[in-house]
Motif scaffolding. Structure first.
Motif, PDB file in Angstrom:
ATOM      1  N   CYS A 196       0.795  -1.240   0.000  1.00 26.96           N
ATOM      2  CA  CYS A 196       0.000   0.000   0.000  1.00 26.96           C
ATOM      3  C   CYS A 196       0.822   1.282   0.000  1.00 26.96           C
ATOM      4  O   CYS A 196       1.730   1.466   0.804  1.00 26.96           O
ATOM      5  CB  CYS A 196      -0.951   0.018   1.191  1.00 26.96           C
ATOM      6  N   CYS A 230      -0.986   4.233   0.021  1.00 30.38           N
ATOM      7  CA  CYS A 230      -1.964   5.265   0.409  1.00 30.38           C
ATOM      8  C   CYS A 230      -1.604   5.834   1.780  1.00 30.38           C
ATOM      9  O   CYS A 230      -0.790   5.265   2.502  1.00 30.38           O
ATOM     10  CB  CYS A 230      -3.368   4.657   0.473  1.00 30.38           C
ATOM     11  N   GLY A 283      -6.854   4.978   3.240  1.00 34.89           N
ATOM     12  CA  GLY A 283      -7.473   4.240   4.325  1.00 34.89           C
ATOM     13  C   GLY A 283      -8.754   3.507   3.900  1.00 34.89           C
ATOM     14  O   GLY A 283      -8.985   3.236   2.741  1.00 34.89           O
ATOM     15  N   THR A 284      -9.528   3.218   4.911  1.00 36.77           N
ATOM     16  CA  THR A 284     -10.739   2.432   4.705  1.00 36.77           C
ATOM     17  C   THR A 284     -11.945   3.163   5.295  1.00 36.77           C
ATOM     18  O   THR A 284     -12.154   3.108   6.512  1.00 36.77           O
ATOM     19  CB  THR A 284     -10.583   1.040   5.370  1.00 36.77           C
ATOM     20  N   ASP A 330     -13.349  -1.480   0.915  1.00 38.40           N
ATOM     21  CA  ASP A 330     -12.581  -2.704   1.076  1.00 38.40           C
ATOM     22  C   ASP A 330     -13.601  -3.793   1.399  1.00 38.40           C
ATOM     23  O   ASP A 330     -14.218  -3.758   2.464  1.00 38.40           O
ATOM     24  CB  ASP A 330     -11.583  -2.505   2.230  1.00 38.40           C
ATOM     25  N   GLY A 364     -11.692  -2.338  -3.677  1.00 36.90           N
ATOM     26  CA  GLY A 364     -10.309  -2.814  -3.740  1.00 36.90           C
ATOM     27  C   GLY A 364     -10.309  -4.328  -3.835  1.00 36.90           C
ATOM     28  O   GLY A 364     -10.834  -5.019  -2.957  1.00 36.90           O
ATOM     29  N   ARG A 388      -3.129  -9.506   2.115  1.00 33.23           N
ATOM     30  CA  ARG A 388      -4.499  -9.086   1.883  1.00 33.23           C
ATOM     31  C   ARG A 388      -5.298 -10.282   1.377  1.00 33.23           C
ATOM     32  O   ARG A 388      -5.551 -10.419   0.177  1.00 33.23           O
ATOM     33  CB  ARG A 388      -4.558  -7.948   0.871  1.00 33.23           C
ATOM     34  N   ASP A 428     -10.708  -2.145  -8.407  1.00 30.64           N
ATOM     35  CA  ASP A 428      -9.263  -1.859  -8.471  1.00 30.64           C
ATOM     36  C   ASP A 428      -8.487  -3.168  -8.529  1.00 30.64           C
ATOM     37  O   ASP A 428      -8.658  -4.024  -7.653  1.00 30.64           O
ATOM     38  CB  ASP A 428      -8.772  -1.169  -7.184  1.00 30.64           C
ATOM     39  N   ILE A 464      -4.281  -4.559  -9.197  1.00 29.56           N
ATOM     40  CA  ILE A 464      -2.889  -4.093  -9.328  1.00 29.56           C
ATOM     41  C   ILE A 464      -2.096  -5.162 -10.072  1.00 29.56           C
ATOM     42  O   ILE A 464      -2.193  -6.353  -9.725  1.00 29.56           O
ATOM     43  CB  ILE A 464      -2.219  -3.854  -7.952  1.00 29.56           C
ATOM     44  N   PHE A 511      -3.996  -0.744 -11.780  1.00 23.99           N
ATOM     45  CA  PHE A 511      -2.834   0.048 -11.362  1.00 23.99           C
ATOM     46  C   PHE A 511      -1.546  -0.739 -11.549  1.00 23.99           C
ATOM     47  O   PHE A 511      -1.494  -1.940 -11.291  1.00 23.99           O
ATOM     48  CB  PHE A 511      -2.952   0.435  -9.886  1.00 23.99           C
ATOM     49  N   ASN A 512      -0.523  -0.011 -11.944  1.00 24.09           N
ATOM     50  CA  ASN A 512       0.822  -0.560 -11.970  1.00 24.09           C
ATOM     51  C   ASN A 512       1.345  -0.502 -10.543  1.00 24.09           C
ATOM     52  O   ASN A 512       1.306   0.554  -9.911  1.00 24.09           O
ATOM     53  CB  ASN A 512       1.669   0.339 -12.890  1.00 24.09           C
ATOM     54  N   TYR A 513       1.827  -1.625 -10.010  1.00 21.96           N
ATOM     55  CA  TYR A 513       2.323  -1.601  -8.635  1.00 21.96           C
ATOM     56  C   TYR A 513       3.504  -0.620  -8.516  1.00 21.96           C
ATOM     57  O   TYR A 513       4.534  -0.783  -9.167  1.00 21.96           O
ATOM     58  CB  TYR A 513       2.757  -3.011  -8.195  1.00 21.96           C
ATOM     59  N   GLN A 572       6.063  -1.821   2.385  1.00 22.82           N
ATOM     60  CA  GLN A 572       6.538  -2.467   1.147  1.00 22.82           C
ATOM     61  C   GLN A 572       7.861  -3.205   1.369  1.00 22.82           C
ATOM     62  O   GLN A 572       8.237  -4.060   0.580  1.00 22.82           O
ATOM     63  CB  GLN A 572       6.679  -1.438   0.030  1.00 22.82           C
TER      64      GLN A 572
HETATM   65  C1  LIG Z   1      -7.176   3.652  -0.613  1.00 20.32           C
HETATM   66  S1  LIG Z   1      -7.080   2.208  -1.524  1.00 20.32           S
HETATM   67  C2  LIG Z   1      -8.735   1.574  -1.687  1.00 20.32           C
HETATM   68  C3  LIG Z   1      -9.684   1.463  -0.549  1.00 20.32           C
HETATM   69  C4  LIG Z   1      -9.509   0.350   0.436  1.00 20.32           C
HETATM   70  N1  LIG Z   1      -8.570   0.760   1.429  1.00 20.32           N
HETATM   71  C5  LIG Z   1      -9.081  -0.960  -0.147  1.00 20.32           C
HETATM   72  O1  LIG Z   1      -7.916  -1.284  -0.023  1.00 20.32           O
HETATM   73  O2  LIG Z   1      -9.909  -1.683  -0.679  1.00 20.32           O
HETATM   74  C6  LIG Z   1      -6.970   2.735  -3.211  1.00 20.32           C
HETATM   75  C7  LIG Z   1      -6.350   1.783  -4.213  1.00 20.32           C
HETATM   76  O3  LIG Z   1      -5.018   2.167  -4.469  1.00 20.32           O
HETATM   77  C8  LIG Z   1      -4.344   1.076  -5.062  1.00 20.32           C
HETATM   78  N2  LIG Z   1      -2.977   1.015  -4.537  1.00 20.32           N
HETATM   79  C9  LIG Z   1      -2.595   1.076  -3.245  1.00 20.32           C
HETATM   80  N3  LIG Z   1      -1.251   0.984  -3.154  1.00 20.32           N
HETATM   81  C10 LIG Z   1      -0.764   0.878  -4.413  1.00 20.32           C
HETATM   82  C11 LIG Z   1       0.536   0.764  -4.985  1.00 20.32           C
HETATM   83  N4  LIG Z   1       1.639   0.716  -4.236  1.00 20.32           N
HETATM   84  N5  LIG Z   1       0.652   0.698  -6.335  1.00 20.32           N
HETATM   85  C12 LIG Z   1      -0.442   0.743  -7.112  1.00 20.32           C
HETATM   86  N6  LIG Z   1      -1.694   0.846  -6.637  1.00 20.32           N
HETATM   87  C13 LIG Z   1      -1.867   0.907  -5.301  1.00 20.32           C
HETATM   88  C14 LIG Z   1      -5.128  -0.170  -4.729  1.00 20.32           C
HETATM   89  O4  LIG Z   1      -5.654  -0.720  -5.925  1.00 20.32           O
HETATM   90  C15 LIG Z   1      -6.228   0.327  -3.824  1.00 20.32           C
HETATM   91  O5  LIG Z   1      -7.424  -0.354  -4.032  1.00 20.32           O
END
Ligand SMILES: C[S@@+](CC[C@H](N)C(=O)[O-])C[C@H]1O[C@@H](n2cnc3c(N)ncnc32)[C@H](O)[C@@H]1O
Ligand code: SF4
Length: 461
Positions: A70, A72, A115-116, A151, A174, A188, A213, A215, A244-246, A256
């Motif tokens: 994550c 975020c 967050g969530t 989530d 997510g 996860r 979403d 990744i 999303f690209n990780y 990480q």
């Molecule tokens: C705030 S989170 C989504 C809401 C909730 N917390 C969840 O995980 O389901 C937003 C999105 O960012 C993406 N994300 C988070 N970290 C990432 C990363 N390092 N690289 C790419 N996408 C990422 C994930 O797909 C995630 O669902």
């Protein structure tokens, strides 16, 4: 407008570099602490003269467990007693913010992110929406875009019902990957049943749009394993998909570091995953909106792109272009008049400001004319893959070829490579250039040229 995308491995390899995602221009790297509460309040006063509609972003930072990938802004905790003191500050902030905006300005867009957000109890979520409605006039369900990030491990059918009742009409879920080995490696573990329960409820409750979403680039992913996830997602037919690209930046995001580098797919595997994902989604009828986003052709985003009214903001693509954005909660970013302003990033600091009766805006930027012009160009390219030179000249009173001589020189190589087409009246990103839209926008970014060292942007692809 043509919405196709083509995949050219050699070009992508050649252009793969780090770059901003342009959820704002200038990017947050340029924010400075010289921009404070006083500057923010002045921007709010100016914005009232415009009468523009409003958008509000709420950041709910808590997560029950941390997903190792994550990136975020989150606080991992099992302590649900942290929610009420947080909400108390959010309510005080809402009161202070609402005093700065004319009551006649309607809120057309509202987003809970994290967050969530569903870390909150049902009663807390209802209360947060009630307090919001006390301070601001929310548009009706037919006009307003009211969205929440979910989530599925933290929500069920009853949560979805409640969210619809309190006003939400869009959600993103997510998922990331359905493969258990991948899920375990990133901490996860989420069953398909949990995800489907939320999706089914969203359809039953009349949510207008659902987005999933995923990744790519996570540990142990292969073309075959990711295709398997994708098939299961396509089968439930969400309106939108974010692939999303990780972004692996372990020096910046501590969790990480628990991901083993050796378990990550090689760059060529990532590209293969991306290629097969694009071709499968296209075959399934999705259109590429741009920057990780796909949508069904009848989705509002795809229609807005066709109509030339798509916009990009901190939550991604949007159909509400002309709102001033109010950011509520820790780390939130607002966009008011010609400014961006960000709230404190540490919970204690955020609390201290609010408790002292101050807004928590601690840094930001006031855009000058050049910033505004460049932001307009970048927004057009990232949303519509084209830029009308005559319109730009008329809007800003510039001679495009003079003003952007530098950018045009930088774009020439990309034009030679077939990424863009440049004519005296138009810059158009071609199918081969669509995945590289960030590189093309970077030609218009006046700040990148001033950077010397690494600035921590993620890879373009
Ligand atoms: C705030 S989170 C989504 C809401 C909730 N917390 C969840 O995980 O389901 C937003 C999105 O960012 C993406 N994300 C988070 N970290 C990432 C990363 N390092 N690289 C790419 N996408 C990422 C994930 O797909 C995630 O669902
Ligand atoms: S991906 Fe979502 S649930 Fe996981 S840590 Fe990040 S914000 Fe929290």
């Amino acid at each position: 407008m043509e919405q196709s995308v083509s995949f050219d491995l050699e070009l992508i390899r050649r252009y793969d570099q780090s770059g901003p995602r342009y959820t704002s221009y200038p990017t947050a790297v340029e924010f400075s602490e010289a921009f404070d509460e006083t500057a923010y309040k002045a921007a709010c006063a100016r914005s009232n003269d415009s009468g523009r509609p409003l958008s509000i972003y709420f950041h709910i930072p808590f997560c029950d467990t941390v997903c190792f990938y994550c990136a975020c802004n989150k606080i991992a905790t099992k302590d649900r007693s942290l929610a009420p003191p947080y909400l108390e500050r959010v309510y005080r902030e809402l009161a202070m913010q609402s005093a700065l905006f004319d009551r006649s300005r309607r809120v057309e867009q509202l987003h809970w992110g994290g967050g969530t957000p569903t870390f909150l109890s049902h009663a807390q979520m209802s209360e947060l929406m009630d307090v919001t409605r006390r301070h601001f006039d929310l548009a009706g369900d037919d006009v307003g875009e009211f969205s929440i990030e979910i989530d599925p491990r933290e929500a069920d059918a009853s949560t979805v019902k409640l969210l619809r009742n309190i006003g939400f009409n869009r959600m993103s879920l997510g998922v990331q990957d359905f493969d258990l080995k991948v899920q375990t490696a990133v901490n996860r573990v989420q069953t398909e049943a949990e995800t489907m329960a939320v999706l089914d409820a969203a359809i039953a409750e009349g949510f207008r749009s659902t987005s999933i979403d995923l990744i790519y680039g996570l540990p142990f992913q292969t073309v075959a394993s990711f295709s398997n996830t994708l098939e299961r997602v396509i089968a439930v037919n969400p309106q939108r998909l974010s692939i999303f690209n990780y972004a692996h930046l372990p020096e910046r995001f501590k969790p990480q570091r628990r991901i083993n580098d050796a378990d990550l797919p090689a760059p060529e595997v990532k590209l293969d995953i991306l290629q097969s994902t694009i071709s499968r989604l296209t075959e399934a009828g999705y259109v590429y909106i741009g920057m990780d986003h796909f949508a069904r052709p009848d989705d509002e985003l795809a229609l807005a792109q066709q109509a030339g009214t798509l916009y990009r903001n901190f939550q991604g693509y949007s159909t509400h272009a002309d709102c001033d954005l109010i950011g509520i909660g820790v780390t939130s970013i607002g966009k008011v008049d010609n400014t961006y302003g960000q709230n404190r990033r540490e919970l204690e600091e955020y609390y201290a400001d609010i408790d002292a009766g101050r807004l928590a805006v601690f840094r930001g930027i006031e855009l000058n004319r050049d910033d505004l012009i460049r932001r307009d160009m970048i927004t057009k390219l990232i949303c519509h893959f084209q830029l009308d030179i005559r319109t730009a000249e008329a809007t800003w009173g510039i001679q495009f070829a003079d003003y952007f001589a530098d950018a045009l020189t930088k774009l020439q190589g990309m034009a030679n490579d077939g990424l863009v087409e440049i004519t005296p009246t138009q810059i158009r990103i071609l199918a081969r250039g669509r995945l590289l839209v960030r590189n093309i926008c970077m030609a218009f970014d006046a700040y990148l040229a001033t950077k010397t060292g690494p600035i921590g942007f993620s890879k373009v692809i």
